[in-house]
Enzyme design. Structure first.
Site, PDB file in Angstrom:
ATOM      1  N   TYR A  56       0.845  -1.203   0.000  1.00  0.00           N
ATOM      2  CA  TYR A  56       0.000   0.000   0.000  1.00  0.00           C
ATOM      3  C   TYR A  56       0.874   1.244   0.000  1.00  0.00           C
ATOM      4  CZ  TYR A  56      -5.018  -0.096   0.056  1.00  0.00           C
ATOM      5  OH  TYR A  56      -6.325  -0.148  -0.339  1.00  0.00           O
ATOM      6  N   GLU A  58      -0.386   4.916  -0.381  1.00  0.00           N
ATOM      7  CA  GLU A  58      -1.157   6.162  -0.578  1.00  0.00           C
ATOM      8  C   GLU A  58      -0.238   7.368  -0.512  1.00  0.00           C
ATOM      9  OE1 GLU A  58      -4.455   6.496   2.074  1.00  0.00           O
ATOM     10  OE2 GLU A  58      -5.598   4.940   1.033  1.00  0.00           O
ATOM     11  N   ASP A 202      -7.547  13.593 -24.782  1.00  0.00           N
ATOM     12  CA  ASP A 202      -7.633  12.191 -24.351  1.00  0.00           C
ATOM     13  C   ASP A 202      -7.036  11.347 -25.470  1.00  0.00           C
ATOM     14  OD1 ASP A 202      -8.283   9.587 -23.789  1.00  0.00           O
ATOM     15  OD2 ASP A 202     -10.332  10.006 -23.137  1.00  0.00           O
ATOM     16  N   THR A 228      -5.012   6.038 -21.492  1.00  0.00           N
ATOM     17  CA  THR A 228      -4.858   4.694 -20.954  1.00  0.00           C
ATOM     18  C   THR A 228      -3.464   4.221 -21.365  1.00  0.00           C
ATOM     19  OG1 THR A 228      -5.809   3.756 -22.954  1.00  0.00           O
ATOM     20  CG2 THR A 228      -7.313   4.086 -21.116  1.00  0.00           C
ATOM     21  N   LYS A 231      -3.604   0.426 -24.783  1.00  0.00           N
ATOM     22  CA  LYS A 231      -4.093   0.282 -26.162  1.00  0.00           C
ATOM     23  C   LYS A 231      -2.870   0.274 -27.091  1.00  0.00           C
ATOM     24  CE  LYS A 231      -8.674   2.063 -25.093  1.00  0.00           C
ATOM     25  NZ  LYS A 231      -8.819   2.763 -23.839  1.00  0.00           N
ATOM     26  N   ARG A 237      -3.155  -2.682 -18.065  1.00  0.00           N
ATOM     27  CA  ARG A 237      -4.380  -1.900 -17.864  1.00  0.00           C
ATOM     28  C   ARG A 237      -4.081  -0.815 -16.852  1.00  0.00           C
ATOM     29  NH1 ARG A 237      -8.287  -4.782 -20.962  1.00  0.00           N
ATOM     30  NH2 ARG A 237      -9.588  -3.024 -20.403  1.00  0.00           N
TER      31      ARG A 237
HETATM   32  C1  LIG Z   1     -10.709   7.707 -25.560  1.00  0.00           C
HETATM   33  C2  LIG Z   1     -10.909   6.879 -24.331  1.00  0.00           C
HETATM   34  N1  LIG Z   1     -10.845   7.444 -23.122  1.00  0.00           N
HETATM   35  C3  LIG Z   1     -11.025   6.747 -21.997  1.00  0.00           C
HETATM   36  C4  LIG Z   1     -11.277   5.400 -22.037  1.00  0.00           C
HETATM   37  C5  LIG Z   1     -11.560   4.685 -20.755  1.00  0.00           C
HETATM   38  O1  LIG Z   1     -10.611   3.772 -20.421  1.00  0.00           O
HETATM   39  P1  LIG Z   1     -10.933   2.563 -19.407  1.00  0.00           P
HETATM   40  O2  LIG Z   1     -11.743   1.586 -20.173  1.00  0.00           O
HETATM   41  O3  LIG Z   1      -9.572   2.103 -19.047  1.00  0.00           O
HETATM   42  O4  LIG Z   1     -11.672   3.153 -18.245  1.00  0.00           O
HETATM   43  C6  LIG Z   1     -11.338   4.749 -23.273  1.00  0.00           C
HETATM   44  C7  LIG Z   1     -11.599   3.292 -23.324  1.00  0.00           C
HETATM   45  O5  LIG Z   1     -11.859   2.695 -24.288  1.00  0.00           O
HETATM   46  C8  LIG Z   1     -11.163   5.505 -24.448  1.00  0.00           C
HETATM   47  O6  LIG Z   1     -11.257   4.943 -25.656  1.00  0.00           O
END
Ligand SMILES: Cc1ncc(COP(=O)(O)O)c(C=O)c1O
Length: 422
Positions: A56, A58, A202, A228, A231, A237
């Site tokens: 842990y 935090e 994003d 993320t 991908k 993950r």
């Molecule tokens: C553009 C985008 N943002 C955020 C996410 C969310 O990610 P997670 O599924 O890890 O919560 C995704 C997931 O597919 C995504 O395509």
């Protein structure tokens, strides 16, 4: 056989071990084309399953709420430093549990409930967390949404600007989950500056392409970058938030203690491994091959009569409207899965069907490129897809079975990290 091997699990919990072994073999035998998926390296798998899961932590390096961080601090710092150097950012937070919590942290950092956020509508390619109605981000905030142009299938920045000027959002999201075209980060930044909004890029889908130089970077344009790590970036993950120095504290406070407790240290270590891999010449070549494969596949699918949203792709992702093929997205995706070609059904912009039974399919080339497939294989992939869709319309399961066998035969020559044939 799963690699690394799982002998203790096999002895202790054979029921679970059997399922995991079967999943490894399934991933080996399928042409995996879900655009958000990939195969991580065995080094990433090893880091993910270490004793770091026992700890842990935090807080942040040097400021923890639990003792015993002598080794966790340098591990998290390594991940942060690698993210900063790979993407060229001032600050990185590697603790978000996944992409959705990372985006939620952005809301917590910059918005009060009820204030206005602007994002791309989900059916146009945006993500749930960009303010879609069923998400907390759409329920707790006033969300306004931009679309793609009906004719071109592309974002029209004049329309985005008009909406931003009318609605004055405090935060603007760009990027998405089914966007086959290059995101114009400087264009979005100009709009955000004009209305005084924080621009959030994003880059969850395209992070690996950006790291490998196969898509323009939002750095220098976006105030905050969320991604993320699993991908195209090909990590575990997890997620990261990268910012300019100005927003570092607000983001760190929003992640912890704002939203989360202890970071997942085994994931942090695996992210560090993936970031190191992503800084190599091999990964640059991989990122460019992902894009080349998607372009070749888009051309081949078009030749087979598939109608591609926006007419093609600039990145790893393809969105196809199957209306002209006389089949909906869901039965097509299910038949393709039986044929060994794994992808997902998806709405297409201005879809007239429902999200759970939409007109389209979404596919990507990140995972099959990790296996080693190149442009020369894409005409075959497109031909299998076309034949499968036609077979599905005729309930011709024999053809679908035959294609699944051909897919398995092709993939046998392309090793999968995480699996060895017994
Ligand atoms: C553009 C985008 N943002 C955020 C996410 C969310 O990610 P997670 O599924 O890890 O919560 C995704 C997931 O597919 C995504 O395509």
């Amino acid at each position: 056989m799963h690699v690394p091997p799982i002998p203790h699990l096999t002895a202790e919990d054979p029921q679970l071990a059997t399922l995991i072994e079967a999943e490894a073999s399934r991933q080996h035998d399928k042409l995996r084309m879900i655009a958000s998926e990939n195969y991580v390296s065995e080094a990433v798998l090893e880091a993910s399953s270490t004793v770091l899961t026992n700890k842990y932590s935090e807080g942040y390096a040097g400021k923890r709420y639990y003792e015993g961080q002598q080794l966790i601090d340098p591990i998290e710092t390594l991940a942060i430093d690698r993210a900063k150097s790979l993407f060229g950012v001032d600050h990185a937070n590697v603790q978000p549990y996944s992409g959705s919590p990372a985006n939620l942290a952005v809301y917590l950092a910059f918005l009060q409930p009820g204030e206005t956020v602007m994002g791309m509508a989900l059916p146009m390619g945006g993500h749930l967390t960009h303010g879609w109605s069923v998400s907390a981000t759409g329920k707790w905030f006033n969300s306004v949404r931009y679309a793609v142009n009906r004719e071109t299938g592309r974002i029209d920045l004049d329309e985005v600007r008009d909406l931003a000027l009318a609605e004055r959002p405090k935060v603007i999201f760009c990027g998405g989950t089914a966007v086959p075209r290059t995101i114009d980060f400087p264009g979005f930044a100009a709009i955000a500056r004009e209305v005084g909004a924080v621009l959030v890029a994003d880059i969850a889908h395209i992070a690996g392409l950006i790291a490998g130089g196969a898509h323009p970077s939002p750095v220098g344009h976006a105030d905050v970058i969320t991604t993320t790590t699993h991908k195209t970036l090909r990590g575990p993950r997890g997620a990261m938030i990268m910012t300019t120095a100005e927003h570092a504290t607000a983001i760190d406070k929003a992640v912890f203690p704002g939203l989360q407790g202890g970071p997942h240290n085994h994931t942090t270590a695996a992210i560090a491994v993936a970031l190191r891999e992503a800084a190599t010449a091999d990964f640059r070549a991989y990122a460019h091959q992902v894009v080349a494969n998607a372009a070749a596949l888009a051309t081949a699918l078009t030749e087979h009569g598939f109608a591609l949203s926006s007419g093609g792709t600039d990145n790893h992702l393809i969105l196809a409207d199957l209306t002209s093929k006389g089949i909906a997205g869901k039965p097509a995706a299910q038949a393709l899965d039986r044929a060994g070609i794994e992808l997902n059904y998806n709405t297409v912009p201005y879809d007239t069907r429902k999200p759970f039974d939409p007109s389209g399919i979404r596919l990507g080339t990140a995972a099959l490129t990790t296996r080693g497939l190149t442009e020369q294989h894409m005409p075959q992939v497109a031909a299998w897809m076309d034949e499968t869709v036609t077979a599905a319309l005729k309930d011709d399961e024999a053809t679908i079975d035959r294609i699944a066998g051909e897919v398995r035969d092709l993939l046998a020559a392309f090793p999968m990290p995480g699996y060895r044939a017994a």
